[in-house]
Every structure is written in C-alpha cells, then in structure tokens.
Design a protein around this motif. Structure first.
Motif, PDB file in Angstrom:
ATOM      1  N   PHE A  10     -42.687 -13.699 -15.742  1.00  0.00           N
ATOM      2  CA  PHE A  10     -41.960 -13.752 -14.470  1.00  0.00           C
ATOM      3  C   PHE A  10     -40.464 -13.972 -14.684  1.00  0.00           C
ATOM      4  CE2 PHE A  10     -46.295 -15.555 -13.664  1.00  0.00           C
ATOM      5  CZ  PHE A  10     -46.812 -14.450 -13.045  1.00  0.00           C
ATOM      6  N   ASP A  11     -39.863 -13.088 -15.474  1.00  0.00           N
ATOM      7  CA  ASP A  11     -38.442 -13.230 -15.852  1.00  0.00           C
ATOM      8  C   ASP A  11     -37.618 -12.053 -15.338  1.00  0.00           C
ATOM      9  OD1 ASP A  11     -36.231 -14.399 -17.192  1.00  0.00           O
ATOM     10  OD2 ASP A  11     -36.511 -13.010 -18.858  1.00  0.00           O
ATOM     11  N   PRO A  12     -37.368 -11.962 -14.042  1.00  0.00           N
ATOM     12  CA  PRO A  12     -37.757 -12.875 -12.968  1.00  0.00           C
ATOM     13  C   PRO A  12     -38.951 -12.300 -12.191  1.00  0.00           C
ATOM     14  CG  PRO A  12     -36.040 -11.439 -12.158  1.00  0.00           C
ATOM     15  CD  PRO A  12     -36.361 -10.968 -13.555  1.00  0.00           C
ATOM     16  N   VAL A  13     -39.426 -13.114 -11.220  1.00  0.00           N
ATOM     17  CA  VAL A  13     -40.509 -12.661 -10.345  1.00  0.00           C
ATOM     18  C   VAL A  13     -40.036 -11.455  -9.519  1.00  0.00           C
ATOM     19  CG1 VAL A  13     -39.847 -14.415  -8.618  1.00  0.00           C
ATOM     20  CG2 VAL A  13     -42.106 -13.360  -8.498  1.00  0.00           C
ATOM     21  N   THR A  14     -40.913 -10.457  -9.383  1.00  0.00           N
ATOM     22  CA  THR A  14     -40.604  -9.248  -8.603  1.00  0.00           C
ATOM     23  C   THR A  14     -41.581  -9.119  -7.432  1.00  0.00           C
ATOM     24  OG1 THR A  14     -42.156  -7.800  -9.755  1.00  0.00           O
ATOM     25  CG2 THR A  14     -39.957  -8.060 -10.757  1.00  0.00           C
ATOM     26  N   ILE A  15     -41.310  -8.132  -6.584  1.00  0.00           N
ATOM     27  CA  ILE A  15     -42.229  -7.880  -5.459  1.00  0.00           C
ATOM     28  C   ILE A  15     -43.580  -7.391  -5.977  1.00  0.00           C
ATOM     29  CG2 ILE A  15     -40.442  -7.441  -3.718  1.00  0.00           C
ATOM     30  CD1 ILE A  15     -41.115  -4.398  -4.149  1.00  0.00           C
ATOM     31  N   GLY A  16     -43.592  -6.796  -7.169  1.00  0.00           N
ATOM     32  CA  GLY A  16     -44.862  -6.365  -7.768  1.00  0.00           C
ATOM     33  C   GLY A  16     -45.729  -7.564  -8.118  1.00  0.00           C
ATOM     34  N   HIS A  17     -45.134  -8.588  -8.731  1.00  0.00           N
ATOM     35  CA  HIS A  17     -45.887  -9.815  -9.037  1.00  0.00           C
ATOM     36  C   HIS A  17     -46.422 -10.440  -7.744  1.00  0.00           C
ATOM     37  CE1 HIS A  17     -42.916 -10.159 -12.617  1.00  0.00           C
ATOM     38  NE2 HIS A  17     -44.079  -9.745 -13.101  1.00  0.00           N
ATOM     39  N   LEU A  18     -45.551 -10.502  -6.736  1.00  0.00           N
ATOM     40  CA  LEU A  18     -45.944 -11.203  -5.507  1.00  0.00           C
ATOM     41  C   LEU A  18     -47.053 -10.470  -4.775  1.00  0.00           C
ATOM     42  CD1 LEU A  18     -42.408 -12.404  -4.400  1.00  0.00           C
ATOM     43  CD2 LEU A  18     -44.259 -13.758  -5.418  1.00  0.00           C
ATOM     44  N   ASP A  19     -47.061  -9.150  -4.896  1.00  0.00           N
ATOM     45  CA  ASP A  19     -48.152  -8.345  -4.331  1.00  0.00           C
ATOM     46  C   ASP A  19     -49.487  -8.788  -4.958  1.00  0.00           C
ATOM     47  OD1 ASP A  19     -49.573  -6.109  -3.196  1.00  0.00           O
ATOM     48  OD2 ASP A  19     -49.284  -5.023  -5.069  1.00  0.00           O
ATOM     49  N   ILE A  20     -49.489  -8.944  -6.268  1.00  0.00           N
ATOM     50  CA  ILE A  20     -50.728  -9.331  -6.962  1.00  0.00           C
ATOM     51  C   ILE A  20     -51.122 -10.775  -6.621  1.00  0.00           C
ATOM     52  CG2 ILE A  20     -51.802  -9.666  -9.242  1.00  0.00           C
ATOM     53  CD1 ILE A  20     -51.328  -6.687  -8.451  1.00  0.00           C
TER      54      ILE A  20
END
Ligand code: PNS
Length: 157
Positions: A10-20
């Motif tokens: 998460f370097d950095p957190v993206t909208i893709g991470h947050l979707d998951i």
C-alpha cells in the motif's frame, strides 16, 4: 466469526486496493488490512505513513481495521484466527505469482487465499504506476483518495 486479511504494501493505497477491501468487508464479518512493513529500499512512504493513510481511507468501514505487520503473513493470520487472505487479481499476469504465494501460505499453516477480480475500470491502477505518473507531474487524482493525492504532491514538489 469469519475474519479475513487483506495484505499489501500500500505504497500508497489506491482506489484499486479500496475496491478490494470494501468488497472483502461485504464477504467477511471482520477484515484486517495488514500493511507490510518488512524492510524494503523502494518505499516512497514509510510504514507509519502507509498505515495512517490506509486507516483514513477505511475510516467509514465499520468492520475493517488496519495493522502493520512484519515477517510472514501466515504468522500474522495464525495469531489472529484469520480464515482467509484476500487478494485482488487485476490480470492474468498477476495470477502466477499470487497462486504460488497462495499455495505456499496454505502449505505453511492451512490458511486459504480468496481471489477477487479487480473491477474492470480499475484493472490498470497500481501503486507503482501511480508513483511513476505522479513523479513526472501527471495527474493521478482519479486513482487515489484526495488526501493521498495531496501527500503525493507534497512528496514530489
Ligand atoms: O502490495 P504487495 O507488495 O504486492 O504485497 C505483497 C505482500 C506484502 C502481501 C507479500 O509480499 C507478503 O505477504 N509478504 C510478507 C512476507 C511473507 O509472508 N512472504 C511469504 C509469501 S508466500
């Protein structure tokens, strides 16, 4: 109680991470986002910054918590009675390495890995590309939360 872990750098957190993370939070009773803090020379944000950004990004998700971890993800899971590791798959190219890790982790402690396909409109988003584009002055505001965008701008100006 079904508890899952979403691990990553998460370097950095993206909208893709947050979707998951959001979709995991609908599948499991409790989700722990595990921010990997193993030593790496190539991080833009340090462990504390990455954890803080992820906490802010997940603040509206009642069944999601955020922790840092070092060492093996299987140890982290075993210590917290975690049933599953959740990973997002963007493309077939992600699959080979993710399958290998899933099989290794399962062999170590029996923890299962659940793969969630990334939403099609986010399949091209990665932390590495976000950093590269932002580093050359490109606009990445569509791909990260607004407060992360601010931090990226601060880091590259
Ligand atoms: O966002 P990333 O960099 O793809 O995340 C990778 C991460 C942190 C999930 C992975 O490297 C990991 O689980 N590291 C912890 C160390 C470990 O358990 N290694 C063995 C994996 S089979």
């Amino acid at each position: 109680m079904r508890r899952a872990v979403c691990p990553g750098s998460f370097d950095p957190v993206t909208i893709g991470h947050l979707d998951i993370v959001r979709r995991s939070a609908r599948l499991f009773d409790e989700v722990i986002v595990a921010v990997g803090t193993n030593v790496s020379k190539n991080r833009l944000f340090d462990a504390g910054e990455r954890i803080a950004m992820m906490r802010q990004a997940c603040a509206d998700l009642a069944n999601v918590s955020v922790e840092g971890f070092t060492g093996l993800i299987t140890t982290f899971c075993a210590e917290r009675d975690v049933t599953a590791i959740v990973k997002g798959l963007r493309a077939a190219s992600d699959f080979d390495y993710e399958l290998q890790m899933a099989q290794m982790n399962s062999s170590l402690t029996g923890v299962e890995t659940v793969f969630i396909p990334t939403s099609p409109d986010r399949g091209f988003v990665s932390s590495s590309l976000v950093k590269e584009v932002a580093g050359f002055g490109g606009d990445v505001s569509d791909f990260v939360p607004a407060f992360v965008h601010d931090q990226l701008k601060g880091r590259f100006t």
